[in-house]
Write a protein that holds these residues in place. Structure first.
Motif, PDB file in Angstrom:
ATOM      1  N   SER A  47       5.753  -5.377  -9.082  1.00  8.53           N
ATOM      2  CA  SER A  47       4.631  -5.255  -8.140  1.00  8.53           C
ATOM      3  C   SER A  47       5.112  -5.007  -6.724  1.00  8.53           C
ATOM      4  N   LYS A  48       6.156  -5.731  -6.309  1.00  4.33           N
ATOM      5  CA  LYS A  48       6.660  -5.601  -4.941  1.00  4.33           C
ATOM      6  C   LYS A  48       7.818  -4.600  -4.918  1.00  4.33           C
ATOM      7  N   ARG A  49       8.734  -4.741  -5.883  1.00  2.00           N
ATOM      8  CA  ARG A  49       9.923  -3.867  -5.910  1.00  2.00           C
ATOM      9  C   ARG A  49       9.531  -2.392  -5.942  1.00  2.00           C
ATOM     10  N   SER A  50       8.504  -2.072  -6.747  1.00  4.89           N
ATOM     11  CA  SER A  50       8.141  -0.668  -6.947  1.00  4.89           C
ATOM     12  C   SER A  50       6.737  -0.368  -6.417  1.00  4.89           C
ATOM     13  N   SER A  51       6.194  -1.240  -5.585  1.00  8.39           N
ATOM     14  CA  SER A  51       4.841  -1.042  -5.026  1.00  8.39           C
ATOM     15  C   SER A  51       3.860  -0.693  -6.135  1.00  8.39           C
ATOM     16  N   ALA A  52       3.902  -1.449  -7.223  1.00  7.41           N
ATOM     17  CA  ALA A  52       3.109  -1.094  -8.396  1.00  7.41           C
ATOM     18  C   ALA A  52       2.348  -2.316  -8.932  1.00  7.41           C
ATOM     19  N   ALA A  53       1.613  -2.970  -8.030  1.00  5.38           N
ATOM     20  CA  ALA A  53       0.885  -4.180  -8.446  1.00  5.38           C
ATOM     21  C   ALA A  53      -0.098  -3.874  -9.578  1.00  5.38           C
TER      22      ALA A  53
ATOM     23  N   GLU B  56      16.917   3.173  -8.602  1.00  3.57           N
ATOM     24  CA  GLU B  56      17.082   2.392  -7.372  1.00  3.57           C
ATOM     25  C   GLU B  56      16.625   3.165  -6.138  1.00  3.57           C
ATOM     26  N   ALA B  57      16.508   4.505  -6.270  1.00 10.33           N
ATOM     27  CA  ALA B  57      16.221   5.304  -5.074  1.00 10.33           C
ATOM     28  C   ALA B  57      14.887   4.878  -4.454  1.00 10.33           C
ATOM     29  N   HIS B  58      13.871   4.677  -5.286  1.00 15.10           N
ATOM     30  CA  HIS B  58      12.561   4.333  -4.718  1.00 15.10           C
ATOM     31  C   HIS B  58      12.585   2.923  -4.112  1.00 15.10           C
ATOM     32  N   VAL B  59      13.468   2.081  -4.624  1.00 11.10           N
ATOM     33  CA  VAL B  59      13.535   0.710  -4.111  1.00 11.10           C
ATOM     34  C   VAL B  59      14.193   0.706  -2.723  1.00 11.10           C
ATOM     35  N   GLU B  60      15.221   1.548  -2.595  1.00 15.27           N
ATOM     36  CA  GLU B  60      15.870   1.657  -1.281  1.00 15.27           C
ATOM     37  C   GLU B  60      14.888   2.204  -0.238  1.00 15.27           C
ATOM     38  N   GLU B  61      14.106   3.177  -0.648  1.00 16.87           N
ATOM     39  CA  GLU B  61      13.082   3.727   0.267  1.00 16.87           C
ATOM     40  C   GLU B  61      12.101   2.629   0.689  1.00 16.87           C
ATOM     41  N   ASN B  62      11.731   1.841  -0.273  1.00 13.04           N
ATOM     42  CA  ASN B  62      10.801   0.746  -0.027  1.00 13.04           C
ATOM     43  C   ASN B  62      11.357  -0.243   0.990  1.00 13.04           C
TER      44      ASN B  62
ATOM     45  N   GLN C  82       0.820  -1.219   0.000  1.00 11.61           N
ATOM     46  CA  GLN C  82       0.000   0.000   0.000  1.00 11.61           C
ATOM     47  C   GLN C  82       0.853   1.268   0.000  1.00 11.61           C
ATOM     48  N   HIS C  83       2.171   1.110  -0.193  1.00 15.72           N
ATOM     49  CA  HIS C  83       3.039   2.297  -0.274  1.00 15.72           C
ATOM     50  C   HIS C  83       2.632   3.121  -1.501  1.00 15.72           C
ATOM     51  N   THR C  84       2.888   4.426  -1.431  1.00 16.40           N
ATOM     52  CA  THR C  84       2.588   5.274  -2.594  1.00 16.40           C
ATOM     53  C   THR C  84       3.512   4.863  -3.736  1.00 16.40           C
ATOM     54  N   PRO C  85       2.955   4.590  -4.912  1.00 15.29           N
ATOM     55  CA  PRO C  85       3.831   4.202  -6.031  1.00 15.29           C
ATOM     56  C   PRO C  85       4.725   5.365  -6.444  1.00 15.29           C
ATOM     57  N   PRO C  86       5.913   5.076  -6.969  1.00 14.00           N
ATOM     58  CA  PRO C  86       6.837   6.152  -7.349  1.00 14.00           C
ATOM     59  C   PRO C  86       6.229   7.081  -8.402  1.00 14.00           C
ATOM     60  N   ALA C  87       6.566   8.371  -8.282  1.00 10.36           N
ATOM     61  CA  ALA C  87       6.021   9.385  -9.210  1.00 10.36           C
ATOM     62  C   ALA C  87       6.443   9.109 -10.653  1.00 10.36           C
ATOM     63  N   ILE C  88       7.551   8.405 -10.812  1.00  4.63           N
ATOM     64  CA  ILE C  88       8.041   8.048 -12.163  1.00  4.63           C
ATOM     65  C   ILE C  88       6.921   7.451 -13.010  1.00  4.63           C
ATOM     66  N   ILE C  89       6.039   6.720 -12.394  1.00  2.00           N
ATOM     67  CA  ILE C  89       5.013   6.009 -13.171  1.00  2.00           C
ATOM     68  C   ILE C  89       4.112   7.005 -13.888  1.00  2.00           C
ATOM     69  N   GLU C  90       3.531   7.905 -13.109  1.00  2.99           N
ATOM     70  CA  GLU C  90       2.606   8.877 -13.709  1.00  2.99           C
ATOM     71  C   GLU C  90       3.314   9.724 -14.763  1.00  2.99           C
ATOM     72  N   GLU C  91       4.532  10.146 -14.404  1.00  4.38           N
ATOM     73  CA  GLU C  91       5.274  11.030 -15.329  1.00  4.38           C
ATOM     74  C   GLU C  91       5.518  10.334 -16.667  1.00  4.38           C
ATOM     75  N   THR C  92       5.990   9.093 -16.614  1.00  6.16           N
ATOM     76  CA  THR C  92       6.335   8.433 -17.888  1.00  6.16           C
ATOM     77  C   THR C  92       5.074   8.015 -18.643  1.00  6.16           C
ATOM     78  N   LEU C  93       4.028   7.650 -17.929  1.00 12.03           N
ATOM     79  CA  LEU C  93       2.788   7.283 -18.631  1.00 12.03           C
ATOM     80  C   LEU C  93       2.275   8.493 -19.408  1.00 12.03           C
ATOM     81  N   ARG C  94       2.310   9.655 -18.735  1.00 14.02           N
ATOM     82  CA  ARG C  94       1.812  10.873 -19.380  1.00 14.02           C
ATOM     83  C   ARG C  94       2.671  11.216 -20.604  1.00 14.02           C
TER      84      ARG C  94
END
Ligand SMILES: Cc1ncc(COP(=O)(O)O)c(C=O)c1O
Length: 418
Positions: free
Chosen positions: A267-273, A316-322, A58-70
């Motif tokens: 899904s687990k590495r980037s909290s992006a199931a 890797e930064a978001h993965v370390e945070e995770n 339930q962690h907030t997914p990395p902002a990279i996702i929205e940015e690259t999708l857009r």
């Protein structure tokens, strides 16, 4: 909140078998069984439910996702190629090379990697690739740990193989005992699913263990599928990977990964199931055949999702945070549990695997008395004749909520179970 364990097909009753009768050999999916088990129970406690069943961070997914999708929206009107994009394959290949310290230039991403819309569908489809009509003149066997990730069993059964459940208990280090496999079984083995770090117990296979499994796959001519989807959620040291181990083993020239496939997921590495993004890598001969099969039966990963996934594998930064977040949650859980219920700190993954007596009864009690929702271990395991079901006495608690919520849930577990 919508949770994947509140299944819409819960309780469906089929009065007449239509079509493929192999489906009747499967039970309902674990979360459907759980929904049925808990449906009659209304939690007594006047508190918000805590859902620790589905492995859905339930962690907030990395902002990279929205940015690259857009930025890549122009790709939504295109059918994506089954093999994805060169950029995606290169990012996944570079990540594998970095993460597993593979010799530079060894991995040819274009022939060794395929994108997957989540690894679940591909772990399932793999059985269609790996299981022949007969092996050694008999019904092929598909080996898997017990307890196991449910799609392994579904895949084996639907491909017409016999699923063989290999106990993975405290006594065997929570991984199947490879020395207990008989030549009779190995000769008819078509596919062996291994999971490291293991869901649910969190045990990580050692290099020697993986080397032995790879050796058996080559000796007996089966596909070894190593599910490494929790590889990036580790507590004290990064678990080794099967590609890394295979590289160091004696092998035919140019074929370090013969018989081997590894599965990785965001899904687990980037909290992006919800992104449905993973990949399979390994033996180019198998990857080539998998690509042909997948051209017929899979949905390619959409181009915007390939772009987002490319960016995620390069970060890797978001993965370390995770990882830091999971370490905090395990610390909180350990402080509350204090070594009760046979708790052992896992090498990786994000589950508590707690020995509580009767897992099903305890799941009901925790829901009724504490509004804490956990999964009975028996829903992830099967009984072999003459042996106890290795999951029956356990519950699986997924540490997918935030640290305070995890601490609160563990405190409730201790209060209710003592
Ligand atoms: C052991 C294991 N493998 C694979 C998966 C599938 O992950 P995804 O399909 O999200 O990549 C899961 C998800 O819970 C899992 O627990």
């Amino acid at each position: 909140m919508v949770s994947a364990d509140f299944s819409v097909n819960s309780g469906a009753v089929f009065t007449e078998a239509i079509g493929n009768d192999r489906l009747d050999l499967l039970t309902d999916y674990p979360f459907t069984r759980l929904a049925n088990l808990l449906a009659p129970i209304t939690p007594r406690a006047n508190v918000a439910p805590i859902l620790l069943t589905v492995g859905e961070p339930q962690h907030t997914p990395p902002a990279i996702i929205e940015e690259t999708l857009r930025a890549n929206g122009a790709g939504w009107n295109k059918y994506p190629p089954v093999g994805g994009t060169p950029e995606f394959r290169a990012a996944a290949g570079d990540w594998l090379t970095r993460r597993y310290d593979l010799p530079a230039g060894l991995l040819h991403a274009d022939s060794s990697i395929l994108p997957l819309s989540g690894t679940r569908e591909a772990l399932f489809m793999l059985a269609l690739l790996a299981v022949p009509t007969r092996k050694a003149g008999r019904q092929p066997a598909v080996l898997m740990p017990n307890p196991f990730y449910a799609p392994y069993e579904g895949a084996a059964v639907m491909a017409g193989a016999e699923p063989v459940f290999l106990s993975a208990t405290r006594e065997t280090g929570f991984l199947p005992d490879l020395d207990a496999l008989t030549p009779e079984l190995l000769e008819r083995t078509a596919l062996f699913y291994l999971c490291t770090p293991a869901n649910p117990q969190g045990a990580a296979a050692s290099p020697a263990y993986l080397a032995k499994a790879i050796g058996l796959a080559r000796q007996y001519g089966f596909v070894l599928a190593v599910d490494e989807c929790y590889a990036e959620i580790w507590l004290d040291a990064p678990p080794v990977g099967a590609l890394q181990v295979a590289t160091a083993l004696p092998h035919e020239d140019g074929k370090p990964w013969a018989n081997l496939l590894v599965f990785h997921s965001l899904s687990k590495r980037s909290s992006a199931a919800g992104l449905r993004s993973g990949f399979v890598a390994g033996d180019p001969a198998l990857i080539g055949r998998f690509s042909r099969l997948r051209s017929y039966g899979c949905a390619g990963m959409p181009l915007p999702i390939l772009a987002a996934s490319t960016a995620l594998w390069r970060d890797e930064a978001h993965v370390e945070e995770n990882r830091a977040a999971y370490r905090a949650k395990f610390a909180a859980a350990e402080a509350e549990l204090g070594g009760r219920y046979g708790y052992q700190r896992p090498a990786g993954g994000f589950f508590l695997w707690l020995e509580v007596g009767n897992g099903e009864e305890v799941a009901k009690r925790l829901w009724a008395e504490g509004a804490v929702r956990v999964l009975p271990g028996a829903y992830l395991s099967r009984s072999n004749p003459g042996e106890p079901n290795p999951g029956e006495a356990f519950i699986r608690v997924a540490l997918v909520q935030d640290t305070d919520t995890v601490a609160q849930a563990c405190a409730s577990i201790v209060r209710i179970l003592g």
